[in-house]
Design an enzyme around this catalytic site. Sequence first.
Site, PDB file in Angstrom:
ATOM      1  N   ASP A 114       0.931  -1.051   0.126  1.00  0.00           N
ATOM      2  CA  ASP A 114       0.001   0.073  -0.208  1.00  0.00           C
ATOM      3  C   ASP A 114       0.974   1.203   0.005  1.00  0.00           C
ATOM      4  OD1 ASP A 114      -2.551  -1.411  -0.007  1.00  0.00           O
ATOM      5  OD2 ASP A 114      -2.437  -1.706   2.018  1.00  0.00           O
ATOM      6  N   ASP A 176      -6.607  -5.326  -5.631  1.00  0.00           N
ATOM      7  CA  ASP A 176      -6.345  -3.838  -5.367  1.00  0.00           C
ATOM      8  C   ASP A 176      -4.892  -3.498  -5.590  1.00  0.00           C
ATOM      9  OD1 ASP A 176      -7.897  -5.608  -3.359  1.00  0.00           O
ATOM     10  OD2 ASP A 176      -8.099  -4.066  -1.767  1.00  0.00           O
TER      11      ASP A 176
HETATM   12  N1  GLY Z   1      -7.340  -1.753  -0.465  1.00  0.00           N
HETATM   13  C1  GLY Z   1      -8.042  -2.282   0.711  1.00  0.00           C
HETATM   14  C2  GLY Z   1      -9.689  -1.891   0.426  1.00  0.00           C
HETATM   15  O1  GLY Z   1     -10.015  -1.512  -0.812  1.00  0.00           O
HETATM   16  O2  GLY Z   1     -10.313  -1.970   1.338  1.00  0.00           O
END
Ligand code: GLY
Length: 395
Positions: A114, A176
């Site tokens: 992230d 993601d």
């Molecule tokens: N990337 C984590 C979510 O979308 O909750």
Amino acid sequence: MKCLLNLMKGASLAAALFIFPACRESADAMVDRVFDVALSRYTSMDEALTTLTLPRTAQADSLVLCKPSWWTSGFYPGSLWYIYLKTSDPGILALAEKNTRKVYAETQAARSHDIGFVTNCSYGNALRFTADTIWRQPVIDAARALCRRYSPVTGAIRSWDFSRGGKTWLYPVIIDNMMNLELLMEAYRLSGTDSLRAIAVAHAHTTLKNHFRSDCSSYHVVDFDPADGSVRSKCTLQGYSDDSAWARGQSWGLYGYTMMFRESGEKVFLDVAEKIAGFIIPRLPADGIPYWDYDAPDIPDAPRDASAAAIMASALLELSAYTENKGSAQLYRRTALKQLRTLSGPGYLAASGENCNFLLKHCVGNLPAGSEVDVPLSYADYYFLEALLRLRGLL
Ligand code: GLY
């Protein structure tokens, strides 16, 4: 207008605007209105922050903060940069600079995938909108750190370092993660380091090969064997079931492949983005805001997810400029505009004094974990503002 109002005697103005769409607020006026609100709320929000906290969500009318290490920490500074881009307000500029610096330590660590979200929204936007070179090196540092999570055996960047939900993951990669590739492509442009681009493109191909089903919906999590790159399992953490289409995951995929087409020029990425759009657009409810999972069993009573709508609207506006099919371009733009009109209306845009200064209501973070259901979320606001800027042609 006066004559129209006479005609509508007895009916509300809202009803008049619904029946006579030509009288609707123009898209430009809608964007101006939302950014006026954002300028005031995002300025007030800063007053509740300390030197190392950022807004995350709200619970029971209280603001919930996060540390810079939480995956959403970059969205508040990122939104401040978007508000600055639209308004040129010097007060917002100062807040954007201050809140961007809060996440500096994260840009130097490879704690999680992230780091792409965190850095690209904060330092990346700072660099894009000010062209001040002080913001440049952290973008490159973070991209190099992110690459330490890449394995040539799996051909992918590892997402999480944990297992959950009774599962044992060895090398989990989530849909993601496509979003984090934008940081690598930006840093490649800034530094000329070919490996940054190569890793981003390889990850996008690996995800394309393994995350998608035949209808172009995607799995949330694919777990690889790091010893030989084979797939161990495909499942979900945040969706309804392993085989369902978790709404935000579909939006991440749509956005990620649209962005990777822009950055790499590889047609296969445009094709998959269009196929994802083809899967989700027909499944939207009439107002354009998806349920939290396209296969939630309690539709139409299931919670909506405004964050999935905002990410999707932003991606569709970009995709509409790339598709070679005129009809598709119109469909993508029309869908995005509908979503943005709904989000900018009273059902989703919070009234002043509620929602702890966040713009959007009715988002879902992680429903299976019972976490962040029907709440505001910093990333919903971020992609909402981004989509409005795209609608206005400012990005
Ligand atoms: N990337 C984590 C979510 O979308 O909750």
